[in-house]
Design an enzyme around this catalytic site. Structure first.
Site, short mmCIF file in Angstrom:
data_model
loop_
_atom_site.label_atom_id
_atom_site.label_comp_id
_atom_site.label_asym_id
_atom_site.label_seq_id
_atom_site.Cartn_x
_atom_site.Cartn_y
_atom_site.Cartn_z
NE ARG A 56 -3.16 0.25 3.12
CZ ARG A 56 -2.63 0.16 4.36
NH1 ARG A 56 -1.84 1.11 4.81
NH2 ARG A 56 -2.89 -0.87 5.13
CE1 TYR A 108 -15.83 14.38 -14.99
CE2 TYR A 108 -14.84 14.01 -12.85
CZ TYR A 108 -15.58 13.56 -13.91
OH TYR A 108 -16.07 12.28 -13.90
CE LYS A 205 -11.18 11.42 -18.36
NZ LYS A 205 -11.45 10.63 -17.19
N1 PLP Z 1 -10.39 15.90 -13.95
C1 PLP Z 1 -10.86 16.00 -15.19
C2 PLP Z 1 -10.56 17.24 -15.99
C3 PLP Z 1 -11.63 14.98 -15.75
O1 PLP Z 1 -12.11 15.10 -17.00
C4 PLP Z 1 -11.90 13.82 -14.96
C5 PLP Z 1 -12.72 12.70 -15.50
O2 PLP Z 1 -13.36 12.82 -16.52
C6 PLP Z 1 -11.40 13.76 -13.66
C7 PLP Z 1 -10.64 14.80 -13.18
C8 PLP Z 1 -11.69 12.56 -12.77
O3 PLP Z 1 -10.83 11.51 -13.04
P1 PLP Z 1 -11.22 9.94 -12.96
O4 PLP Z 1 -12.35 9.72 -13.88
O5 PLP Z 1 -9.94 9.26 -13.35
O6 PLP Z 1 -11.59 9.66 -11.53
#
Ligand code: PLP
Length: 389
Positions: A56, A108, A205
């Site tokens: 961990r 987001y 992403k």
């Molecule tokens: N930040 C942005 C700009 C995002 O587009 C996303 C998800 O779409 C996240 C954070 C969250 O990440 P995750 O989906 O890997 O938890």
């Protein structure tokens, strides 16, 4: 022959992306970082070990990824998590009840949901501001403000925030500047070098780039924050499994070349859409018609593959999304394949309808994650999907 490793790695971003944080396996010389599928490590004697006690806290595959992304961001310490949201949740554990956070209003949807539906109930308070205007951000800071959180460019409206101005405001108020760099990636934007304290990503992403894992990663150059983040990572335990870390590390090797390809396709598709639909209907920081293009050109070295378009009505959006053949209707972004989505009902469904309307996330808005296919094929698909609209 002496090979080049991290301590003397000074190359450009493509070189760093491929080599940083990685050494051949000490047992076999394998050039690729092995998958350390282990939960624990054998200790020679009480308190005598090779620096690893329990997975961990540390895993060598994960560490290779953490060092790789830390180097790309120009930071010194990286912390990998099991998702972008898990990463942000762990960052927020740096704060305590009574602390106030200023946050960009157009972040987001999941970031807003974490703050509004969960962390607010633990005694953190949040003010959401339009970070386009530094004065509004400065006005929102209070004596109990401990952090300023921004995302630039924003998801899905492609609005920009001046990171140098945010850094000045945060420093004046002794608050941390925390930047979500998911859209731009370190290839095009380096927030730590503009004064941010922590930069983080949904590594799901562009960092991974192949839509085959979920992850998050945070980077800092501040020793005290690094110690606290490592403590939180181990204590709260939102860590990725080694295979996800390995997949992401394989992805970052091609980050520099992929981002160039996303950028080239993004510019071409955005230019074509602007001619087809009118400049006012296309949101892309690389277009001269974007109201913040000058800031984008100053702050970013490329604009990537994220584009939003305004089609006016949900019916038109439905027609287009039902017709696309090469673009896939799906949440997420940043993979080599092109995706298309409807933010109001997908990524931003967790934002109240009134709030979405105020922000400009309309029923007619479509978001494109332009992949690295041949641009002519992407334009052909968009042309047939928009026919008659
Ligand atoms: N930040 C942005 C700009 C995002 O587009 C996303 C998800 O779409 C996240 C954070 C969250 O990440 P995750 O989906 O890997 O938890």
């Amino acid at each position: 022959m002496t090979r080049i490793y991290d301590e003397d790695l000074t190359g450009g971003m493509a070189t760093r992306a491929i080599h940083a944080g990685q050494r051949p396996d000490p047992v076999s010389g394998a050039i690729m970082t092995p998958l350390y599928l282990t939960s624990t490590y054998v200790q020679e004697s009480i308190g005598v070990n090779k620096g690893y006690e329990y997975a961990r806290g540390k895993n060598p595959t994960r560490q290779a990824l953490e060092r790789n992304v830390a180097t790309l961001e120009g930071g010194t310490h990286g912390f990998a998590f099991s998702s972008g949201m898990g990463c942000l949740d762990s960052i927020m554990k740096l704060f305590r009840a009574g602390d106030h956070i200023v946050c960009g209003e157009n972040v987001y949807g999941g970031t807003f949901r974490l703050f509004d539906r969960i962390l607010r109930h633990f005694g953190l308070s949040f003010t959401y501001v339009d970070t386009d205007d530094p004065q509004r951000v400065a006005d929102a800071m209070t004596p109990s403000t401990r952090a300023l959180l921004v995302e630039t460019p924003t998801n899905p409206l492609m609005r920009l925030t001046d990171l140098a101005a945010m850094s000045d405001i945060a420093k004046r108020h002794q608050a941390l500047l925390i930047v979500d760099n998911t859209f731009a990636t370190p290839i095009f934007q380096r927030p730590l070098e503009t004064g941010a304290d922590i930069v983080w990503h949904s590594s799901t992403k562009y960092l991974n780039g192949h839509s085959d894992m979920i992850g998050g990663i945070a980077v800092t150059s501040n020793e005290e924050l690094a110690t606290r983040l490592q403590f939180i990572l181990n204590a709260a335990g939102a860590v990725p499994g080694p295979f996800d870390a390995w997949l992401c590390l394989r992805g970052t090797k091609t980050l520099a070349i992929r981002m160039k390809a996303h950028d080239a396709n993004g510019r071409e598709v955005a230019g074509w859409l602007a001619t087809r639909l009118g400049h006012e209907r296309v949101l892309y920081a690389g277009l001269e018609s974007h109201p913040q293009h000058a800031l984008a050109a100053r702050q970013m070295s490329g604009f990537g593959g994220m584009i939003s378009i305004e089609l006016g009505t949900r019916e038109r959006v439905k027609t287009m999304l039902d017709r696309v053949r090469l673009f896939s209707l799906a949440e997420s972004l940043g993979g080599v394949e092109s995706l298309i989505s409807h933010p109001a009902s997908m990524t931003h469904a967790s934002v109240e309808a009134d709030r979405r309307a105020e922000l400009g996330i309309t029923e007619g808005l479509v978001r494109l994650s332009v992949g690295v296919e041949d641009a002519a094929d992407l334009l052909g698909d968009l042309e047939q999907a928009l026919h008659g609209l």
